[in-house]
Design an enzyme around this catalytic site. Structure first.
Site, PDB file in Angstrom:
ATOM      1  N   SER A  14      23.535  55.432  16.243  1.00 46.89           N
ATOM      2  CA  SER A  14      23.484  53.963  16.457  1.00 46.89           C
ATOM      3  C   SER A  14      24.256  53.486  15.088  1.00 46.89           C
ATOM      4  O   SER A  14      24.335  54.109  13.994  1.00 46.89           O
ATOM      5  CB  SER A  14      22.058  53.626  15.930  1.00 46.89           C
ATOM      6  OG  SER A  14      21.907  52.129  15.633  1.00 46.89           O
ATOM      7  N   SER A  16      24.271  50.316  14.206  1.00 46.66           N
ATOM      8  CA  SER A  16      23.407  49.152  13.810  1.00 46.66           C
ATOM      9  C   SER A  16      23.287  49.124  12.404  1.00 46.66           C
ATOM     10  O   SER A  16      23.688  48.063  11.714  1.00 46.66           O
ATOM     11  CB  SER A  16      22.192  48.717  14.445  1.00 46.66           C
ATOM     12  OG  SER A  16      22.161  48.770  15.859  1.00 46.66           O
ATOM     13  N   LYS A  63      11.996  49.627  24.123  1.00 45.09           N
ATOM     14  CA  LYS A  63      12.116  48.397  24.030  1.00 45.09           C
ATOM     15  C   LYS A  63      10.741  47.500  24.771  1.00 45.09           C
ATOM     16  O   LYS A  63      10.650  46.763  24.513  1.00 45.09           O
ATOM     17  CB  LYS A  63      13.194  47.765  24.682  1.00 45.09           C
ATOM     18  CG  LYS A  63      14.491  48.145  23.901  1.00 45.09           C
ATOM     19  CD  LYS A  63      15.690  47.555  24.477  1.00 45.09           C
ATOM     20  CE  LYS A  63      16.895  48.223  23.955  1.00 45.09           C
ATOM     21  NZ  LYS A  63      18.349  47.721  24.397  1.00 45.09           N
ATOM     22  N   ASN A  84      14.172  43.754  21.705  1.00 45.75           N
ATOM     23  CA  ASN A  84      14.983  44.707  21.137  1.00 45.75           C
ATOM     24  C   ASN A  84      15.163  44.206  19.723  1.00 45.75           C
ATOM     25  O   ASN A  84      15.746  44.854  18.851  1.00 45.75           O
ATOM     26  CB  ASN A  84      16.566  44.586  21.771  1.00 45.75           C
ATOM     27  CG  ASN A  84      17.070  43.443  21.430  1.00 45.75           C
ATOM     28  OD1 ASN A  84      16.741  42.442  21.334  1.00 45.75           O
ATOM     29  ND2 ASN A  84      18.553  43.763  21.068  1.00 45.75           N
ATOM     30  N   ASP A  99      19.777  41.314  23.826  1.00 40.69           N
ATOM     31  CA  ASP A  99      20.795  42.212  24.345  1.00 40.69           C
ATOM     32  C   ASP A  99      21.421  41.467  25.671  1.00 40.69           C
ATOM     33  O   ASP A  99      22.639  41.704  25.751  1.00 40.69           O
ATOM     34  CB  ASP A  99      20.039  43.177  25.324  1.00 40.69           C
ATOM     35  CG  ASP A  99      19.557  44.440  24.411  1.00 40.69           C
ATOM     36  OD1 ASP A  99      20.595  44.601  23.345  1.00 40.69           O
ATOM     37  OD2 ASP A  99      18.640  45.181  24.530  1.00 40.69           O
ATOM     38  N   GLY A 120      20.738  51.843  36.803  1.00 42.03           N
ATOM     39  CA  GLY A 120      19.816  52.052  36.032  1.00 42.03           C
ATOM     40  C   GLY A 120      18.545  50.784  35.983  1.00 42.03           C
ATOM     41  O   GLY A 120      18.846  49.793  36.591  1.00 42.03           O
ATOM     42  N   GLY A 122      15.968  50.430  33.553  1.00 41.72           N
ATOM     43  CA  GLY A 122      15.279  50.238  32.322  1.00 41.72           C
ATOM     44  C   GLY A 122      14.975  49.106  31.671  1.00 41.72           C
ATOM     45  O   GLY A 122      15.355  47.920  32.285  1.00 41.72           O
ATOM     46  N   GLY A 123      14.867  49.023  30.310  1.00 39.35           N
ATOM     47  CA  GLY A 123      14.779  47.749  29.675  1.00 39.35           C
ATOM     48  C   GLY A 123      16.158  46.746  29.594  1.00 39.35           C
ATOM     49  O   GLY A 123      16.050  45.616  29.635  1.00 39.35           O
ATOM     50  N   TYR A 208      28.169  52.803  24.069  1.00 40.75           N
ATOM     51  CA  TYR A 208      29.411  52.559  23.317  1.00 40.75           C
ATOM     52  C   TYR A 208      29.755  53.833  22.334  1.00 40.75           C
ATOM     53  O   TYR A 208      28.836  54.680  22.066  1.00 40.75           O
ATOM     54  CB  TYR A 208      29.213  51.384  22.311  1.00 40.75           C
ATOM     55  CG  TYR A 208      28.200  51.520  21.259  1.00 40.75           C
ATOM     56  CD1 TYR A 208      26.883  51.149  21.526  1.00 40.75           C
ATOM     57  CD2 TYR A 208      28.304  52.117  20.058  1.00 40.75           C
ATOM     58  CE1 TYR A 208      25.527  51.315  20.959  1.00 40.75           C
ATOM     59  CE2 TYR A 208      27.309  52.394  19.145  1.00 40.75           C
ATOM     60  CZ  TYR A 208      25.866  51.756  19.606  1.00 40.75           C
ATOM     61  OH  TYR A 208      24.808  52.195  18.646  1.00 40.75           O
ATOM     62  N   GLY A 228      30.308  49.841  25.497  1.00 45.84           N
ATOM     63  CA  GLY A 228      29.191  48.910  25.202  1.00 45.84           C
ATOM     64  C   GLY A 228      29.471  48.373  23.755  1.00 45.84           C
ATOM     65  O   GLY A 228      28.493  47.511  23.177  1.00 45.84           O
TER      66      GLY A 228
END
Ligand code: NDP
Length: 263
Positions: A14, A16, A63, A84, A99, A120, A122-123, A208, A228
């Site tokens: 990550s 972040s 999430k 998120n 997101d 996909g 998912g969340g 990403y 991403g």
């Protein structure tokens, strides 16, 4: 000093922490952002409070668990059941989702887009699909297995598994699966994926920092594509604004967050 974190499994990849710490540093905020490798999503809330966090982000695969963990969920997150971003507010855990707006920011240069195929279920897929629907864009979902498609069926949109996908063309194909994140897998078997990519105009991957097999295939077909990173930036700016209680405007946050992409 206020402490923030990202929860995920895996979480080592990550960016972040770099992004949020860059904002804290340049805007002189007395805060620090770290990462927490959490395997059991049901322990999210107790871990958040045990670490005395002021706020957090949540990534794959927690999430939906984050939504369940919240005392209150606000805005778009309530609509999709996916959180998120977490904020500690007077002893309570408040949930948001940044997101989907982050993704719209990322694909703004691709306009006009009238129909999208989301890979996909998912969340991330939930967030993007609801946002596309809100924007009046036709959207279909293709997932490996049936289970998670049930949510999308209730929305009344076309859903397919690998065995039931008809040949169709889309303006944009988006990979929201985690295929390619830690492996070299395609999100959909190649024989099914290649014609979808060959006939679309744009491709976007939520992953990403690497060229996934999905993106490599898009490039082989000379499609305009992006990973991403811009989505990451968009959702990060909106999360940071919540962490900093809207003291700074999004442009200021974006300017300083972008600096972390050069590190
Ligand atoms: P979830 O765990 O909620 O959903 C994962 C989805 O991927 C499921 O539909 C699952 O299918 C599918 N999947 C997993 N592995 C494979 C595989 N090998 N082949 C095909 N399908 C597979 O994940 P999230 O929605 O939270 O995140 C998905 C991805 O998006 C992650 O890679 C995450 O890093 C990225 N992301 C990036 C963001 C950004 O800012 N750039 C923001 C949010 C997410 P099944 O139902 O069959 O299990």
């Amino acid at each position: 000093m206020r402490l923030f974190a990202i929860f995920g499994d895996p979480v080592a990849h990550s960016r972040s922490p770099l992004m949020h710490n860059s904002v804290f540093k340049h805007l002189h905020v007395n805060a620090c952002y770290t990462r927490v490798h959490l395997q059991d999503g049901s322990r999210l809330k107790e871990t958040f409070f045990a670490l005395k966090l002021s706020g957090a982000n949540v990534t794959v695969p927690h999430k939906e668990a984050a939504f369940e963990a919240c005392d209150e969920v606000r805005g778009f997150a309530k609509k999709i059941g996916v959180v998120n971003t977490l904020i500690h507010e007077h002893g309570k855990l408040i949930g948001y989702n940044t997101d989907a707006d982050g993704f719209l920011y990322a694909i703004a240069p691709f306009e006009p887009i009238n129909n999208v195929l989301v890979l996909g279920a998912g969340g991330t897929a939930k967030a993007l699909v609801r946002k596309f629907m809100d924007e009046g864009i036709c959207v279909s979902v293709l997932n490996r297995s049936q289970g998670r498609l049930e949510y999308f069926e209730t929305l009344g949109i076309p859903t397919h598994t690998w065995n039931s996908m008809p040949q169709q063309s889309f303006d944009l194909v988006v990979n929201t699966t985690s295929a390619g994140l830690c492996d070299n897998e395609y999100p959909v078997p190649l024989a099914l994926l290649e014609p979808l990519i060959a006939t679309c105009r744009y491709c976007a991957d939520a992953i990403y920092g690497k060229t996934t097999p999905f993106l490599a295939l898009a490039q082989q077909h000379h499609k305009i594509s992006k990973d991403g990173a811009d989505m990451l930036l968009g959702q990060g700016v909106l999360a940071s604004s919540l962490f900093l209680e809207k003291q700074f405007n999004n442009k200021q946050i974006e300017t300083h967050m972008k600096k972390s992409f050069l590190l």
